[in-house]
Motif scaffolding. Structure first.
Motif, PDB file in Angstrom:
ATOM      1  N   GLY A 128       0.813  -1.206   0.000  1.00  0.00           N
ATOM      2  CA  GLY A 128       0.000   0.000   0.000  1.00  0.00           C
ATOM      3  C   GLY A 128       0.846   1.254   0.000  1.00  0.00           C
ATOM      4  N   GLY A 129       1.918   1.250   0.797  1.00  0.00           N
ATOM      5  CA  GLY A 129       2.824   2.393   0.810  1.00  0.00           C
ATOM      6  C   GLY A 129       3.517   2.592  -0.527  1.00  0.00           C
ATOM      7  N   LEU A 130       3.907   1.476  -1.152  1.00  0.00           N
ATOM      8  CA  LEU A 130       4.570   1.567  -2.457  1.00  0.00           C
ATOM      9  C   LEU A 130       3.602   2.042  -3.535  1.00  0.00           C
ATOM     10  CD1 LEU A 130       6.737  -1.701  -2.398  1.00  0.00           C
ATOM     11  CD2 LEU A 130       7.559   0.655  -2.193  1.00  0.00           C
ATOM     12  N   LEU A 131       2.367   1.555  -3.494  1.00  0.00           N
ATOM     13  CA  LEU A 131       1.365   1.983  -4.486  1.00  0.00           C
ATOM     14  C   LEU A 131       1.064   3.482  -4.363  1.00  0.00           C
ATOM     15  CD1 LEU A 131      -1.086  -1.041  -4.267  1.00  0.00           C
ATOM     16  CD2 LEU A 131       0.085  -0.280  -6.347  1.00  0.00           C
ATOM     17  N   GLU A 132       0.964   3.954  -3.152  1.00  0.00           N
ATOM     18  CA  GLU A 132       0.719   5.382  -2.937  1.00  0.00           C
ATOM     19  C   GLU A 132       1.875   6.219  -3.473  1.00  0.00           C
ATOM     20  OE1 GLU A 132      -0.081   8.462   0.798  1.00  0.00           O
ATOM     21  OE2 GLU A 132      -0.283   6.290   1.091  1.00  0.00           O
ATOM     22  N   LEU A 133       3.097   5.730  -3.203  1.00  0.00           N
ATOM     23  CA  LEU A 133       4.285   6.439  -3.683  1.00  0.00           C
ATOM     24  C   LEU A 133       4.342   6.414  -5.210  1.00  0.00           C
ATOM     25  CD1 LEU A 133       6.951   7.876  -3.040  1.00  0.00           C
ATOM     26  CD2 LEU A 133       8.017   5.621  -2.806  1.00  0.00           C
ATOM     27  N   ALA A 134       4.061   5.249  -5.813  1.00  0.00           N
ATOM     28  CA  ALA A 134       4.103   5.123  -7.264  1.00  0.00           C
ATOM     29  C   ALA A 134       3.064   6.014  -7.929  1.00  0.00           C
ATOM     30  CB  ALA A 134       3.884   3.668  -7.670  1.00  0.00           C
ATOM     31  N   TRP A 165       2.994  13.148 -10.749  1.00  0.00           N
ATOM     32  CA  TRP A 165       3.899  14.302 -10.736  1.00  0.00           C
ATOM     33  C   TRP A 165       4.748  14.358 -12.008  1.00  0.00           C
ATOM     34  CZ3 TRP A 165       9.232  15.367 -10.281  1.00  0.00           C
ATOM     35  CH2 TRP A 165       9.542  16.682  -9.891  1.00  0.00           C
ATOM     36  N   VAL A 166       5.165  13.149 -12.506  1.00  0.00           N
ATOM     37  CA  VAL A 166       6.001  13.092 -13.716  1.00  0.00           C
ATOM     38  C   VAL A 166       5.158  13.318 -14.970  1.00  0.00           C
ATOM     39  CG1 VAL A 166       7.388  11.560 -15.161  1.00  0.00           C
ATOM     40  CG2 VAL A 166       7.772  11.628 -12.684  1.00  0.00           C
ATOM     41  N   ASP A 167       3.958  12.704 -15.018  1.00  0.00           N
ATOM     42  CA  ASP A 167       3.144  12.743 -16.238  1.00  0.00           C
ATOM     43  C   ASP A 167       2.377  14.052 -16.401  1.00  0.00           C
ATOM     44  OD1 ASP A 167       4.058  10.232 -16.779  1.00  0.00           O
ATOM     45  OD2 ASP A 167       2.265   9.194 -16.064  1.00  0.00           O
ATOM     46  N   TYR A 168       2.086  14.723 -15.302  1.00  0.00           N
ATOM     47  CA  TYR A 168       1.279  15.953 -15.382  1.00  0.00           C
ATOM     48  C   TYR A 168       1.983  17.096 -14.643  1.00  0.00           C
ATOM     49  CZ  TYR A 168      -2.134  12.378 -16.593  1.00  0.00           C
ATOM     50  OH  TYR A 168      -2.764  11.307 -17.174  1.00  0.00           O
ATOM     51  N   PRO A 169       3.125  17.509 -15.168  1.00  0.00           N
ATOM     52  CA  PRO A 169       3.910  18.536 -14.469  1.00  0.00           C
ATOM     53  C   PRO A 169       3.211  19.883 -14.369  1.00  0.00           C
ATOM     54  CG  PRO A 169       4.773  18.150 -16.686  1.00  0.00           C
ATOM     55  CD  PRO A 169       3.745  17.102 -16.437  1.00  0.00           C
ATOM     56  N   ASP A 170       2.265  20.155 -15.270  1.00  0.00           N
ATOM     57  CA  ASP A 170       1.605  21.463 -15.269  1.00  0.00           C
ATOM     58  C   ASP A 170       0.415  21.527 -14.308  1.00  0.00           C
ATOM     59  OD1 ASP A 170       3.391  22.338 -17.186  1.00  0.00           O
ATOM     60  OD2 ASP A 170       2.108  21.663 -18.849  1.00  0.00           O
ATOM     61  N   ASP A 171      -0.019  20.350 -13.812  1.00  0.00           N
ATOM     62  CA  ASP A 171      -1.141  20.334 -12.882  1.00  0.00           C
ATOM     63  C   ASP A 171      -0.665  20.698 -11.473  1.00  0.00           C
ATOM     64  OD1 ASP A 171      -2.583  19.552 -15.019  1.00  0.00           O
ATOM     65  OD2 ASP A 171      -3.033  17.530 -14.311  1.00  0.00           O
ATOM     66  N   GLU A 172      -1.610  21.084 -10.653  1.00  0.00           N
ATOM     67  CA  GLU A 172      -1.260  21.480  -9.296  1.00  0.00           C
ATOM     68  C   GLU A 172      -1.189  20.248  -8.385  1.00  0.00           C
ATOM     69  OE1 GLU A 172      -3.916  24.451  -7.906  1.00  0.00           O
ATOM     70  OE2 GLU A 172      -3.353  25.911  -9.442  1.00  0.00           O
ATOM     71  N   ILE A 173      -0.185  19.436  -8.636  1.00  0.00           N
ATOM     72  CA  ILE A 173       0.051  18.243  -7.826  1.00  0.00           C
ATOM     73  C   ILE A 173       1.149  18.562  -6.824  1.00  0.00           C
ATOM     74  CG2 ILE A 173       0.847  15.850  -7.880  1.00  0.00           C
ATOM     75  CD1 ILE A 173      -0.301  15.695 -10.726  1.00  0.00           C
ATOM     76  N   PRO A 174       0.938  18.306  -5.537  1.00  0.00           N
ATOM     77  CA  PRO A 174       1.959  18.629  -4.543  1.00  0.00           C
ATOM     78  C   PRO A 174       3.297  17.987  -4.903  1.00  0.00           C
ATOM     79  CG  PRO A 174      -0.081  17.973  -3.478  1.00  0.00           C
ATOM     80  CD  PRO A 174      -0.257  17.703  -4.938  1.00  0.00           C
ATOM     81  N   ILE A 181       6.807  16.234  -4.549  1.00  0.00           N
ATOM     82  CA  ILE A 181       7.348  15.260  -3.619  1.00  0.00           C
ATOM     83  C   ILE A 181       8.860  15.359  -3.651  1.00  0.00           C
ATOM     84  CG2 ILE A 181       7.353  13.394  -5.347  1.00  0.00           C
ATOM     85  CD1 ILE A 181       6.701  11.474  -3.021  1.00  0.00           C
ATOM     86  N   THR A 182       9.482  15.337  -2.499  1.00  0.00           N
ATOM     87  CA  THR A 182      10.924  15.518  -2.415  1.00  0.00           C
ATOM     88  C   THR A 182      11.639  14.178  -2.367  1.00  0.00           C
ATOM     89  OG1 THR A 182      10.960  15.521   0.012  1.00  0.00           O
ATOM     90  CG2 THR A 182      10.544  17.641  -1.107  1.00  0.00           C
ATOM     91  N   GLY A 183      12.924  14.223  -2.669  1.00  0.00           N
ATOM     92  CA  GLY A 183      13.741  13.021  -2.590  1.00  0.00           C
ATOM     93  C   GLY A 183      13.774  12.453  -1.183  1.00  0.00           C
ATOM     94  N   GLU A 184      13.747  13.345  -0.180  1.00  0.00           N
ATOM     95  CA  GLU A 184      13.763  12.885   1.215  1.00  0.00           C
ATOM     96  C   GLU A 184      12.497  12.103   1.537  1.00  0.00           C
ATOM     97  OE1 GLU A 184      14.472  15.920   0.217  1.00  0.00           O
ATOM     98  OE2 GLU A 184      16.618  16.065   0.704  1.00  0.00           O
ATOM     99  N   ALA A 190       9.922   6.768   2.454  1.00  0.00           N
ATOM    100  CA  ALA A 190       8.908   5.764   2.126  1.00  0.00           C
ATOM    101  C   ALA A 190       9.549   4.453   1.667  1.00  0.00           C
ATOM    102  CB  ALA A 190       7.979   6.303   1.045  1.00  0.00           C
ATOM    103  N   LEU A 191      10.612   4.562   0.893  1.00  0.00           N
ATOM    104  CA  LEU A 191      11.301   3.358   0.416  1.00  0.00           C
ATOM    105  C   LEU A 191      11.981   2.616   1.562  1.00  0.00           C
ATOM    106  CD1 LEU A 191      12.882   4.700  -2.899  1.00  0.00           C
ATOM    107  CD2 LEU A 191      11.031   3.019  -2.686  1.00  0.00           C
ATOM    108  N   ARG A 192      12.545   3.355   2.511  1.00  0.00           N
ATOM    109  CA  ARG A 192      13.194   2.701   3.647  1.00  0.00           C
ATOM    110  C   ARG A 192      12.161   1.992   4.530  1.00  0.00           C
ATOM    111  NH1 ARG A 192      16.550   7.204   3.070  1.00  0.00           N
ATOM    112  NH2 ARG A 192      15.261   8.472   4.461  1.00  0.00           N
TER     113      ARG A 192
END
Length: 456
Positions: free
Chosen positions: A166-172, A178-187, A189-192, A197-199
Motif C-alpha cells: 500500500g505504501g509503495l502503491l501510494e508512492l508510485a 507528478w512526472v506525467d502531469y507537471p503542469d497540474d497542481e500536484i503537490p 514530492i521531495t527526494g527525502e 517511504a522506500l526505507r
C-alpha cells in the motif's frame, strides 16, 4: 472468475472410516446431486436453501448404495463461491468410490488436485497466500504449525504484505502523477520523502523475509542429530523422545552402527531425529562406516542434541565435539544424572549456553530439554498470530520485491530522475502482487494448486 464445469471428488481420506464426503461444486452441482440422491419425504434437493442438510439415500443405475446426508451451499456463500453439494456417506472405500462413479455418471467432471480451493481463489473467496495456508493446515504436525497456518488462512500474511504494498502503491501513484502531469497542481514530492517511504518498505520486507527460516522449522520440522560418545545414552534418549523402543539399547559400546530416524513432536517443536553411531576412533569396519555417517549428519543438522555422560569426566572426544558446536544451534544434554556427577558441568555450559541435565533412563528432565530446544530454535518468541512466509514461492517474491526496493533507493541516491525510481517501485509492486495472487500468472496459480491433494 466463473467456472463453467461442475466437478466432484472424494474430500475425505481414502480408507475405512465412520464418514466419507463427496464434494460437488459448479453451476450444476445441485442438479447433479439430485440425480444420485433421494431425500426422505417430499423435499427436493434442488429446491433446498443454502446451509440445509437432507437425510436420504445415494443410488446409481444398479440400485441404492448407502444412507447419506446431502448438505447444500448456495453461491456465493460456499467454500468455492459456487453452488456446492456434499454427500456424506459411510466411510467405506467401496461405497465412496461407487457413489463418486454415480456422481460422475450424472454429469460431473473429476476434480483436479486442489481444484475446490483453486475455485475459491479464482472466485475471490481466498487470496493466494490464504489458499496456500489451507494446505499447510492439512499438513500441520503440531500446535504451532497449525496456529501459524490458521493465522495465514485468516489473512495475517496477506495483511502484512498489503501494508507494505500500500505504501509503495501510494508512492508510485504520486510519482506517476507528478512526472506525467507537471503542469497540474500536484503537490511536489521531495527526494527525502521518497527515500523515507522506500526505507519503510525495505524494513517491512526485511522483517518479513526474516520469518522464513522460523516458518520452515514450524512447518517442516528441523533435522536433529543426536550425537556423542558411545554409551552416553543417545539411544535411550531417542527412545524416550520417540515414546517407544526405536533404537537398540545395550551396555556394549558401539551398538548403534547405522542412523536410526524418527519424527517427534517435542512440545510443539517438530524434530526429525537421527540417532547416530557413537563418535570415536574404531578399527571395526562396520562401526567406522556408522561413525562417518554420524559425522555427516552432525555437519548438516539444523539442531544438535549433544549427549554427555554426567558420571564420567569429559574426554578429549567430548571436548572436541563441544568446541565444534560453538555458534551452532545445539543443546548439551547431560545424561545419567541419577548417577554421581563427575563431569565438568561449568566447562560445558560456558561453551554451549543451552545445557540441560536429564536422566533418559528415568525419564527425567524432559521439560527442561523441551524449553531449551524451543529457545534454541526461536520458537519461544513466536506469536501464534504472526505473519510468516510459508514457502519458497512466497520467499522468492518477497526477495524480488526487496531487491527492487533496494534498487530504487540506489537509483534515488545516485540522483537519477524520479521516473527511473518509479520503474524500480513498479517492479517491487508487481512482485508483491504476485505473492498475494492479485497479479499472478496462470502458470504460477496452476503450480501452487498442483501441490494440493485431490478433494481439497
Amino acid at each position: 472468475m466463473k467456472q463453467q464445469s461442475t466437478v466432484a471428488a472424494i474430500s475425505t481420506p481414502l480408507g475405512v472410516g465412520g464418514i466419507g464426503i463427496i464434494r460437488i461444486s459448479g453451476p450444476d452441482a445441485l442438479t447433479v446431486a439430485a440425480r444420485v440422491f433421494r431425500p426422505v419425504g417430499a423435499r427436493r434437493l434442488e429446491d433446498a436453501p443454502g446451509y440445509t442438510a437432507l437425510l436420504g439415500r445415494v443410488f446409481d443405475a444398479a440400485g441404492e448404495i448407502d444412507d447419506a446426508i446431502a448438505t447444500v451451499f448456495r453461491a456465493p456463500r460456499s467454500y468455492t463461491g459456487e453452488d456446492v453439494a456434499e454427500l456424506s456417506c459411510h466411510g467405506g472405500l467401496y461405497l465412496l468410490r461407487r457413489a463418486l462413479r454415480a456422481v460422475l455418471a450424472a454429469g460431473a467432471q473429476p476434480a483436479g488436485p486442489g481444484e475446490f480451493t483453486k475455485r475459491a481463489f479464482l472466485n475471490g473467496k481466498l487470496g493466494l497466500t490464504q489458499a496456500e495456508a489451507v494446505m499447510d493446515l492439512i499438513a500441520a504436525q503440531g500446535d504451532q504449525a497449525a496456529r501459524s497456518a490458521l493465522s495465514a488462512r485468516d489473512g495475517a500474511l496477506f495483511a502484512r504484505i498489503r501494508a507494505v504494498n500500500g505504501g509503495l502503491l501510494e508512492l508510485a501513484a504520486h510519482l506517476s502523477a507528478w512526472v506525467d502531469y507537471p503542469d497540474d497542481e500536484i503537490p511536489e514530492i521531495t527526494g527525502e520523502e521518497i527515500g523515507a517511504a522506500l526505507r519503510r518498505a525495505r524494513d517491512g520486507l526485511a522483517g518479513l523475509l526474516s520469518t522464513y527460516d522460523l516458518g520452515r522449522v514450524i512447518r517442516e520440522g528441523v533435522e536433529t542429530a543426536i550425537v556423542g560418545r558411545p554409551n552416553v545414552g543417545k539411544s535411550t534418549l531417542m527412545n524416550l523422545l520417540a515414546g517407544y523402543q526405536r533404537s537398540i539399547v545395550t551396555d556394549i559400546p558401539g551398538t548403534t552402527r547405522d542412523v536410526v530416524e524418527d519424527t517427534v513432536n517435542l512440545d510443539g517443536a517438530i524434530l526429525r531425529l537421527a540417532d547416530t553411531a557413537g563418535l570415536r576412533d574404531t578399527d571395526d569396519e562396520v562401526e567406522s562406516v556408522g561413525v562417518a555417517l554420524a559425522r555427516r549428519r552432525l555437519e548438516t543438522a539444523g539442531l544438535v542434541l549433544a549427549v554427555f555422560d554426567s558420571s564420567d569426566p569429559l574426554t578429549g572426544e567430548d571436548r572436541a565435539l563441544i568446541e565444534s558446536l560453538r555458534g551452532r544451534p545445539a543443546v548439551a544434554v547431560i545424561n545419567k544424572t541419577d548417577l554421581p556427577r563427575r563431569i565438568d558441568l561449568a566447562w560445558v555450559s560456558e561453551r554451549i549456553p543451552h545445557t540441560v541435565q536429564v536422566s533418559a533412563k528415568a525419564g527425567q528432565g524432559m521439560r527442561e530439554l523441551s524449553a531449551a530446544v524451543n529457545e534454541v530454535l526461536g520458537l519461544h518468541r513466536l506469536d501464534g498470530g504472526a505473519a510468516l512466509l510459508a514457502n519458497e514461492r512466497q520467499r522468492l517474491c518477497a526477495q524480488r520485491a526487496a531487491a527492487a526496493v533496494d534498487e530504487a533507493i540506489s537509483t534515488l541516491d545516485d540522483s537519477f530522475t524520479f521516473d527511473a525510481v518509479g520503474v524500480c517501485i513498479d517492479e517491487a509492486i508487481a512482485a508483491l502482487l504476485e505473492l498475494t495472487g492479485e497479479r499472478a500468472s496462470e502458470a504460477v496459480v496452476n503450480e501452487v494448486f498442483a501441490r494440493f491433494c485431490v478433494g481439497k
